[in-house]
Design an enzyme around this catalytic site. Sequence first.
Site, PDB file in Angstrom:
ATOM      1  N   GLU A 193      34.627  43.854  35.081  1.00 50.57           N
ATOM      2  CA  GLU A 193      34.636  42.775  34.102  1.00 50.57           C
ATOM      3  C   GLU A 193      33.455  42.950  33.146  1.00 50.57           C
ATOM      4  O   GLU A 193      32.380  43.399  33.539  1.00 50.57           O
ATOM      5  CB  GLU A 193      34.510  41.428  34.825  1.00 50.57           C
ATOM      6  CG  GLU A 193      34.495  40.215  33.903  1.00 50.57           C
ATOM      7  CD  GLU A 193      34.271  38.903  34.636  1.00 50.57           C
ATOM      8  OE1 GLU A 193      34.723  37.873  34.125  1.00 50.57           O
ATOM      9  OE2 GLU A 193      33.650  38.909  35.721  1.00 50.57           O
ATOM     10  N   CYS A 198      37.947  38.636  38.098  1.00 51.83           N
ATOM     11  CA  CYS A 198      36.841  37.940  38.751  1.00 51.83           C
ATOM     12  C   CYS A 198      37.228  36.602  39.382  1.00 51.83           C
ATOM     13  O   CYS A 198      37.841  36.575  40.442  1.00 51.83           O
ATOM     14  CB  CYS A 198      35.682  37.793  37.770  1.00 51.83           C
ATOM     15  SG  CYS A 198      34.077  37.489  38.567  1.00 51.83           S
ATOM     16  N   LYS A 258      41.784  36.326  30.900  1.00 48.80           N
ATOM     17  CA  LYS A 258      41.428  35.657  32.153  1.00 48.80           C
ATOM     18  C   LYS A 258      41.957  34.222  32.184  1.00 48.80           C
ATOM     19  O   LYS A 258      41.717  33.434  31.258  1.00 48.80           O
ATOM     20  CB  LYS A 258      39.905  35.665  32.302  1.00 48.80           C
ATOM     21  CG  LYS A 258      39.366  35.172  33.626  1.00 48.80           C
ATOM     22  CD  LYS A 258      37.853  35.372  33.630  1.00 48.80           C
ATOM     23  CE  LYS A 258      37.211  34.956  34.944  1.00 48.80           C
ATOM     24  NZ  LYS A 258      35.745  35.173  34.913  1.00 48.80           N
TER      25      LYS A 258
END
Length: 274
Positions: A40, A153, A112
């Site tokens: 990330e 993440c 995300k």
Amino acid sequence: MKLALLQMTSGIDPARNAATLVDAARTARREGAAMLFTPEMSGLIDRDRERGSRSIVAEDEDPVLAAVRASAAAERIWVHLGSLAIRRTDGKFANRGFVIDDRGAIRARYDKLHLFDVDLPTGERWRESAAYATGERAVVAATPAGPLGLSICYDLRFAGLYAALSGAGATVIAIPAAFTRPTGAAHWHVLMRARAIESGAFVVAAAQTGVHEDGRATYGHSLVVDPWGEVLLDMGEAPGLGFVEIDQARIADVRGRIPVIDHRRAIPAVEQAP
């Protein structure tokens, strides 16, 4: 299928980060990897938002993305670029991952879905939503490693996303990350293994590590976990490249023994018992 994972300590200078990524692609291909996975925020980590925002540009202007695309084409290697900070057309920022093929073409994008807004017992306070917009869709991309489910993440904590990805055919799931040290020590390994087991899929998690230029510290321990929950690779805390072989036959073996995907049901309404 040989995969490479880059564990890095991204800084505040996109050009230096790009050079690390290009070198990783070159070395990974030289070592026989068909695909490279990066963490990330591979292109920039800077919690000084005023300074960092000056380096966040539109996708077609991003120098890190351009460098990685050129390197993928030159080395003839696929790259999962874990994520970059990208300025959207509406002016908001996206935490966006990319799948890039061995000709440098972008095959898939993923923004995300779950943003990291937490207050930790250590006093660390993170408000990703203050700068970034949430994504709107889940993505599975065709790659040499197999159908690849994309996540980033903090998504790791939301099992429903991984049920959707494996239900849509993903046999490998990417979870690039920049995990904090407290949350990493407590939850990283157990959640990665859980996502692999419940999805009957390989999990590939390239991670940020060490103390960054902006002062934050990340956990490292880039992992590859097989569908049975076995850890095939744990890179510890040192930056660098790791390599692992995965065998797609393992998917059929594990899913044949415990066919969790076939057994999934839509959850009925929850009854509130008195």
